[in-house]
Design a protein around this motif. Sequence first.
Motif, short mmCIF file in Angstrom:
data_model
loop_
_atom_site.label_atom_id
_atom_site.label_comp_id
_atom_site.label_asym_id
_atom_site.label_seq_id
_atom_site.Cartn_x
_atom_site.Cartn_y
_atom_site.Cartn_z
N LEU A 117 34.86 46.12 39.17
CA LEU A 117 34.70 45.23 40.32
C LEU A 117 35.67 45.65 41.41
N THR A 145 37.07 44.93 31.90
CA THR A 145 36.70 44.80 33.31
C THR A 145 37.86 45.28 34.16
N SER A 149 37.25 44.35 45.31
CA SER A 149 37.34 43.36 46.37
C SER A 149 36.74 43.94 47.66
N MET A 189 33.40 42.07 44.44
CA MET A 189 33.88 40.73 44.13
C MET A 189 33.58 39.78 45.29
N LYS A 210 39.41 45.42 37.89
CA LYS A 210 39.32 44.74 39.18
C LYS A 210 40.21 45.48 40.17
#
Length: 195
Positions: free
Chosen positions: A31, A9, A33, A108, A11
Amino acid sequence: MKDYSGDSTVKIVGIAASAASVIAMAGKKVLMSPTAQMMIHNAMNRAAGDYRDMDRNSGFLKNVNQSIINAYKIKTGKSDEELQSMMDDETWMTAQQAIEHNMIDEIMFDESYQAVAAVDSVVLPKQVIDKVRNQGGFKKPTNTTDLNEETIKQMFEEFKSEIKNEMQQNNELQNQEPTPAESKQNMSKLFLNLK
């Protein structure tokens, strides 16, 4: 990263610009933010020499661009031309824009954009599932007290089965096994009327 057999994953919590955006494409799940940014652009360097050196350098940069496009294409399913145009424009994307371009899988902390269901290699966004549910794709519980974790899991399993059956019927009609890209394309066609 792409060759790793386990889950990976990525991020993005700040800025994934330039080469960082290419690295992000290697995650099995990406993912971002809601406060992050992603930027894609053409390869660049400094060169010196005569016109022959400049021609060679131009060819080198075009090859590097194609390698970068290949990474984006695997993740997004976009054409070379569309990705080259985005790179020519030095495209900056918010998390919302990145998910619209299929550069990421989820935003996210924002459930409305999270992908919540997977059928084989196809990931369906929550808003698609909600539209199917609201159009009678699921048997709705008789009252809200019936809506518990077990009921939701059962609804999800029924939904997955319906989609798998639909894809299997389509494949049998075509008498061929689709590639993962074709499966994704079939799912897009299936949900076009839901948008």
